[in-house]
Every structure is written in C-alpha cells, then in structure tokens.
Write a protein that holds these residues in place. Structure first.
Motif, PDB file in Angstrom:
ATOM      1  N   CYS A   1     127.594  57.733 -24.244  1.00  0.00           N
ATOM      2  CA  CYS A   1     127.605  59.136 -24.653  1.00  0.00           C
ATOM      3  C   CYS A   1     127.224  59.188 -26.126  1.00  0.00           C
ATOM      4  O   CYS A   1     127.971  58.700 -26.979  1.00  0.00           O
ATOM      5  CB  CYS A   1     128.981  59.739 -24.439  1.00  0.00           C
TER       6      CYS A   1
ATOM      7  N   TRP B   1     138.191  60.930 -28.524  1.00  0.00           N
ATOM      8  CA  TRP B   1     137.171  60.975 -27.476  1.00  0.00           C
ATOM      9  C   TRP B   1     137.787  60.654 -26.122  1.00  0.00           C
ATOM     10  O   TRP B   1     138.799  59.951 -26.035  1.00  0.00           O
ATOM     11  CB  TRP B   1     136.071  59.950 -27.784  1.00  0.00           C
TER      12      TRP B   1
ATOM     13  N   TRP C   1     136.767  60.360 -21.599  1.00  0.00           N
ATOM     14  CA  TRP C   1     135.903  60.460 -20.431  1.00  0.00           C
ATOM     15  C   TRP C   1     136.671  61.191 -19.336  1.00  0.00           C
ATOM     16  O   TRP C   1     137.848  60.895 -19.094  1.00  0.00           O
ATOM     17  CB  TRP C   1     135.494  59.086 -19.933  1.00  0.00           C
TER      18      TRP C   1
ATOM     19  N   ARG D   1     138.533  68.534 -12.383  1.00  0.00           N
ATOM     20  CA  ARG D   1     138.134  67.522 -13.362  1.00  0.00           C
ATOM     21  C   ARG D   1     139.378  66.727 -13.768  1.00  0.00           C
ATOM     22  O   ARG D   1     140.419  67.309 -14.093  1.00  0.00           O
ATOM     23  CB  ARG D   1     137.511  68.194 -14.575  1.00  0.00           C
TER      24      ARG D   1
ATOM     25  N   TYR E   1     131.886  62.865 -17.460  1.00  0.00           N
ATOM     26  CA  TYR E   1     131.632  63.637 -18.672  1.00  0.00           C
ATOM     27  C   TYR E   1     132.336  63.003 -19.858  1.00  0.00           C
ATOM     28  O   TYR E   1     133.492  62.588 -19.743  1.00  0.00           O
ATOM     29  CB  TYR E   1     132.171  65.056 -18.524  1.00  0.00           C
ATOM     30  N   CYS E   2     131.670  62.983 -20.995  1.00  0.00           N
ATOM     31  CA  CYS E   2     132.372  62.622 -22.219  1.00  0.00           C
ATOM     32  C   CYS E   2     132.823  63.910 -22.902  1.00  0.00           C
ATOM     33  O   CYS E   2     132.247  64.987 -22.680  1.00  0.00           O
ATOM     34  CB  CYS E   2     131.513  61.778 -23.142  1.00  0.00           C
ATOM     35  N   ALA E   3     133.842  63.790 -23.722  1.00  0.00           N
ATOM     36  CA  ALA E   3     134.417  64.954 -24.374  1.00  0.00           C
ATOM     37  C   ALA E   3     134.940  64.575 -25.743  1.00  0.00           C
ATOM     38  O   ALA E   3     135.384  63.442 -25.956  1.00  0.00           O
ATOM     39  CB  ALA E   3     135.544  65.549 -23.536  1.00  0.00           C
TER      40      ALA E   3
ATOM     41  N   TYR F   1     141.557  68.008 -19.638  1.00  0.00           N
ATOM     42  CA  TYR F   1     140.270  68.506 -20.113  1.00  0.00           C
ATOM     43  C   TYR F   1     140.394  69.838 -20.842  1.00  0.00           C
ATOM     44  O   TYR F   1     139.546  70.179 -21.677  1.00  0.00           O
ATOM     45  CB  TYR F   1     139.282  68.623 -18.947  1.00  0.00           C
TER      46      TYR F   1
ATOM     47  N   TYR G   1     140.056  69.965 -24.766  1.00  0.00           N
ATOM     48  CA  TYR G   1     138.855  69.511 -25.471  1.00  0.00           C
ATOM     49  C   TYR G   1     137.888  70.638 -25.773  1.00  0.00           C
ATOM     50  O   TYR G   1     137.735  71.574 -25.000  1.00  0.00           O
ATOM     51  CB  TYR G   1     138.155  68.411 -24.660  1.00  0.00           C
TER      52      TYR G   1
ATOM     53  N   TYR H   1     134.455  70.026 -26.828  1.00  0.00           N
ATOM     54  CA  TYR H   1     133.054  69.719 -26.532  1.00  0.00           C
ATOM     55  C   TYR H   1     132.929  68.808 -25.315  1.00  0.00           C
ATOM     56  O   TYR H   1     133.673  67.822 -25.193  1.00  0.00           O
ATOM     57  CB  TYR H   1     132.396  69.034 -27.736  1.00  0.00           C
ATOM     58  N   PHE H   2     131.964  69.119 -24.466  1.00  0.00           N
ATOM     59  CA  PHE H   2     131.652  68.317 -23.294  1.00  0.00           C
ATOM     60  C   PHE H   2     130.154  68.104 -23.205  1.00  0.00           C
ATOM     61  O   PHE H   2     129.370  68.956 -23.625  1.00  0.00           O
ATOM     62  CB  PHE H   2     132.107  69.020 -22.006  1.00  0.00           C
TER      63      PHE H   2
ATOM     64  N   GLY I   1     127.068  65.517 -18.317  1.00  0.00           N
ATOM     65  CA  GLY I   1     127.516  64.626 -17.258  1.00  0.00           C
ATOM     66  C   GLY I   1     126.454  63.649 -16.794  1.00  0.00           C
ATOM     67  O   GLY I   1     125.250  63.872 -16.952  1.00  0.00           O
TER      68      GLY I   1
END
Length: 123
Positions: free
Chosen positions: A22, A36, A38, A47, A97-99, A107, A110, A112-113, A116
C-alpha cells in the motif's frame, strides 16, 4: 488529496503466500506519524480488521483468524505499508484495504482507505 494505492492481490492456491503493498501519497503529515491497518471484506460480509501497526512504538495487532500467518510491516522511507500472508486459506478470500489515520481494528475509526486489492484463494 490523500491517496492509498494497494497492490499485490492475486489468485492463489490454498497454502500459498502473497505480499500486499500500500503506497501512500499526499498525506497531511509524515507517513510514520500515522497508525496503519489492513482490512478485508468478502461479499455479503462486513469489513473486518486484519492487522494494525501503531506508529508510536511499532506495536502490531492481528485478528485471531490470521495470527501466526500474516505479518504487517512498513517502510517509512518508501511511504509503503505491507501485509505478508502465508498459508493462505479459502476463507482469506476478500478485497483487502489499507487504512490510515485511525487506531485498532475497527474500520469506523479510520479516516483514509484505499480502493482495495482482490485476494482469491482456491481450495
């Protein structure tokens, strides 16, 4: 505008490995100041948090379902977050997805995402 771009998803057989990446850009502040994580989401499911790394001390947290198989890491010089996945199982199939800009494995915490990357594990 903050951009998080995931890559590395693929179709793999059960027992195989993948490495997700990411790359972050345009973050308001240095990469290393963010926590950070995932997340993953399978069709019809909520999610769920997979792994989290805390910026202050490098503490990592994993969902029970991936513990001892997945490893989260980061390269601050490259503004890149990684997820190393070993011994993959069909239940690991999902969009990953990273966040950034949050904490823990919820989730909703967070800011920012990314868009994917798809991981599919065949049996």
């Amino acid at each position: 505008q903050v951009q998080l771009e995931e890559s590395g998803g693929d179709l793999v057989q059960a027992g195989g490995s993948l490495k997700l990446s990411c790359i972050a850009s345009s973050l308001p502040g240095a990469f290393e100041y963010y926590n950070w994580a995932w997340f993953r989401q399978a069709p019809g499911k909520e999610r769920e948090g997979v792994s989290y790394i805390r910026s202050s001390d490098g503490t990592t947290v994993y969902a029970d379902s991936v513990k001892d198989r997945f490893t989260i890491s980061s390269d601050n010089a490259k503004n890149t977050l990684y997820l190393h996945m070993n011994n993959l199982k069909p239940d690991d199939s999902a969009m990953y997805y990273c966040a950034a800009g949050g904490y823990g494995l919820n989730y909703r915490n967070y800011m920012y995402f990314g868009q994917g990357t798809q991981v599919t594990v065949s049996s």
